[in-house]
Scaffold this active site. Structure first.
Site, PDB file in Angstrom:
ATOM      1  N   GLU A  32      14.834   7.817  13.367  1.00 28.31           N
ATOM      2  CA  GLU A  32      13.417   7.963  13.096  1.00 28.31           C
ATOM      3  C   GLU A  32      12.762   8.537  14.334  1.00 28.31           C
ATOM      4  OE1 GLU A  32      11.841   4.807   9.698  1.00 28.31           O
ATOM      5  OE2 GLU A  32      11.672   4.235  11.787  1.00 28.31           O
ATOM      6  N   HIS A  73      20.371  -1.648   5.183  1.00 27.57           N
ATOM      7  CA  HIS A  73      20.430  -0.278   4.661  1.00 27.57           C
ATOM      8  C   HIS A  73      21.774   0.419   4.957  1.00 27.57           C
ATOM      9  CE1 HIS A  73      16.333  -1.080   3.912  1.00 27.57           C
ATOM     10  NE2 HIS A  73      15.808  -0.632   5.029  1.00 27.57           N
ATOM     11  N   LYS A  87       0.815  -1.212   0.000  1.00 33.38           N
ATOM     12  CA  LYS A  87       0.000   0.000   0.000  1.00 33.38           C
ATOM     13  C   LYS A  87       0.846   1.257   0.000  1.00 33.38           C
ATOM     14  CE  LYS A  87      -2.274  -1.120   3.632  1.00 33.38           C
ATOM     15  NZ  LYS A  87      -3.167  -1.365   4.761  1.00 33.38           N
ATOM     16  N   LYS A 136      15.034   4.073  16.584  1.00 33.51           N
ATOM     17  CA  LYS A 136      13.615   4.441  16.437  1.00 33.51           C
ATOM     18  C   LYS A 136      13.218   5.285  17.645  1.00 33.51           C
ATOM     19  CE  LYS A 136      12.119   1.011  13.261  1.00 33.51           C
ATOM     20  NZ  LYS A 136      11.346   1.610  12.191  1.00 33.51           N
TER      21      LYS A 136
HETATM   22  C1  BG6 Z   1      12.427  -0.319   6.373  1.00 40.81           C
HETATM   23  C2  BG6 Z   1      12.390  -0.719   7.815  1.00 40.81           C
HETATM   24  O1  BG6 Z   1      13.240  -1.207   5.660  1.00 40.81           O
HETATM   25  O2  BG6 Z   1      12.951   0.990   6.258  1.00 40.81           O
HETATM   26  C3  BG6 Z   1      11.550   0.268   8.610  1.00 40.81           C
HETATM   27  O3  BG6 Z   1      11.842  -2.023   7.931  1.00 40.81           O
HETATM   28  C4  BG6 Z   1      12.003   1.684   8.368  1.00 40.81           C
HETATM   29  O4  BG6 Z   1      11.609  -0.040   9.991  1.00 40.81           O
HETATM   30  C5  BG6 Z   1      12.160   1.972   6.884  1.00 40.81           C
HETATM   31  O5  BG6 Z   1      11.054   2.560   8.932  1.00 40.81           O
HETATM   32  C6  BG6 Z   1      12.830   3.325   6.659  1.00 40.81           C
HETATM   33  O6  BG6 Z   1      12.799   3.655   5.304  1.00 40.81           O
HETATM   34  P1  BG6 Z   1      12.928   5.187   4.857  1.00 40.81           P
HETATM   35  O7  BG6 Z   1      13.038   5.119   3.385  1.00 40.81           O
HETATM   36  O8  BG6 Z   1      11.717   5.881   5.359  1.00 40.81           O
HETATM   37  O9  BG6 Z   1      14.173   5.700   5.520  1.00 40.81           O
END
Ligand code: BG6
Length: 448
Positions: free
Chosen positions: A184, A208, A19, A294
């Site tokens: 975050e 990431h 979504k 987080k």
């Molecule tokens: C995802 C994680 O891969 O990446 C999430 O599972 C996280 O926990 C997200 O919030 C963050 O992505 P972006 O692009 O908003 O930095």
């Protein structure tokens, strides 16, 4: 296929990722003419009991920036929903099944985008790779890490290897430390159950931030061919030495366990800061601090490359004068270089200022594509450059598995921190211990 027909099968079509990311990305590609009505069919597989129209309406709520008409046109791309039973929830069966239904003819191609989690540790990841390997060859597998689709992450190779300025500086002689930071300002919000099984290291750092680390630390690839780039990533990952537990700080925000799906005694970190060390000629002795959390005080992802002090300082501006190159991945993409300059005016005083390339100012008319949009298009075009290869995934798990097993066994404890803060103060102390010097922009430093 030869008939030019493309079938896109979205597994978990009523889920969160579909979504928020997959369908909006497909929609943007449609808007830009990459997916044409009549040539594209979208199939959704979902476990929820939902009709075709129900799914269309649900997706509609997530599509923005277009007229109702265009959105309806997109939603008519033969969106079909196939109800998956619980037994079919196994990923291999799922893919197998979809493949048989969707491969148009033998002339066509099939490519599979696989989203994390790619296992929980080295063994489970290898098992998953082996299972997928039975169904598809490596050229068909697109292991997605959406950070590789971010504009400034894609810029790293250009920055490093197309600029003479950086070439001689990018090494242990000049760089004091590197920080790669993800923050975050919200918690696990409804994903507590999933998150608790994984934790911040598996959710953010092992994938990431490690991908970003590869692009910052790897050697120059022979060419831009996907295999050449991925060869260099594997090499740098293999040069990382085992993580020292004394160089790890874990945290868990207060209130995390209030989520009913999270066990009361959970030790799962929602914050981690840890140091990677690269045993090679370029990086020996330079700490790479990878930090993610987080429920912190802001949302930001950035790379900070801090240079050593200029030797023989005559300005007495001490460490406040350190050069730091900052690449802000989000929000508001930017790159800036902290420099020491003369404070304008009559006095001979220095201050920190910035050479600033803020994308919002410089590229006002450019719409930066969403990561998923770019990566789905790469998949359609058959470009694996920004996807994770099997041996790369293995090397990534090799780095983190011993630490993760020790955390799972309770050998390292997550320290509590208050939501809305910088995380445990021990993490700032770790950065300091690694030689990171907090610099200040636009602060006047009087000469002594
Ligand atoms: C995802 C994680 O891969 O990446 C999430 O599972 C996280 O926990 C997200 O919030 C963050 O992505 P972006 O692009 O908003 O930095």
């Amino acid at each position: 296929s030869e008939s030019g027909c493309l079938s896109i099968v979205v597994l978990g079509a009523s889920g969160d990722l579909a979504k928020k990311k997959t369908f909006p990305a497909l929609f943007h590609l449609f808007q830009q003419g990459f997916l044409q009505s009549g040539e594209v069919h979208i199939f959704g597989y979902a476990r929820s009991d939902i009709s075709d129209d129900g799914l269309r309406e649900r997706i509609r709520g997530y599509l923005k920036g277009a007229s109702d008409e265009v959105i309806s046109e997109f939603l008519q791309l033969s969106m079909k929903i196939q109800k998956a039973t619980n037994q079919e929830a196994r990923v291999d069966y799922f893919i197998w099944h979809c493949l048989h239904q969707s491969t148009p003819s033998n002339d066509g191609w099939t490519r599979v985008i696989v989203e994390k989690p790619f296992g929980k540790d080295l063994d489970s990841a290898e098992e998953l790779s082996a299972q997928l390997g039975e169904l598809f060859n490596e050229q068909q597998l697109y292991r997605i890490d959406h950070y590789l689709g971010k504009e400034l992450v894609q810029n790293l190779l250009v920055l490093r290897f197309a600029n003479r300025l950086f070439l001689p500086l990018w090494n242990r002689d000049n760089i004091a430390n590197v920080q790669i930071v993800f923050r975050e300002d919200f918690g696990t919000e409804g994903r507590g159950g999933y998150f608790d099984q994984y934790g911040i290291i598996r959710d953010i750092i092992q994938n990431h931030l490690l991908q970003v680390f590869c692009l910052v630390a790897m050697e120059k690839p022979v060419s831009l061919k996907p295999e050449h780039i991925r060869d260099e990533k594997v090499k740098v990952l293999q040069s990382v030495t085992p993580i020292n537990h004394d160089e790890v700080v874990l945290g868990q925000y207060d209130g995390y366990k209030d989520d009913s799906t999270v066990p009361d005694d959970s030790n799962t970190p929602t914050f981690a800061s840890l140091v990677l060390r690269v045993h090679n000629e370029r990086w020996e002795g330079v700490p790479f601090i990878l930090k993610a959390g987080k429920a912190l005080n802001n949302r930001k992802a950035e790379i900070r490359v801090q240079f050593k002090d200029a030797p023989g300082d005559i300005f007495k501006c001490k460490k406040q004068g350190r050069n730091e190159f900052v690449i802000r991945l989000q929000p508001s993409e930017a790159m800036y270089m902290k420099l020491t300059v003369k404070k304008p005016g009559l006095e001979m005083a220095t201050e920190q200022s910035e050479l600033d390339l803020s994308y919002g100012l410089r590229y006002q008319d450019v719409k930066i594509p969403e990561a998923y949009e770019r990566l789905i298009l790469d998949t359609i075009r058959g470009d694996q450059q920004h996807f994770v290869r099997r041996d790369e995934l293995r090397a990534a798990w090799e780095i983190f598995t011993p630490l993760l097993h020790d955390i799972d066994a309770g050998k390292l404890k997550a320290l509590p921190y208050k939501p809305g803060t910088r995380g445990p103060s021990e993490a700032d102390e770790l950065s300091k211990r690694m030689g990171y010097v907090q610099t200040h922009g636009y602060v006047w430093i009087p000469p002594t």
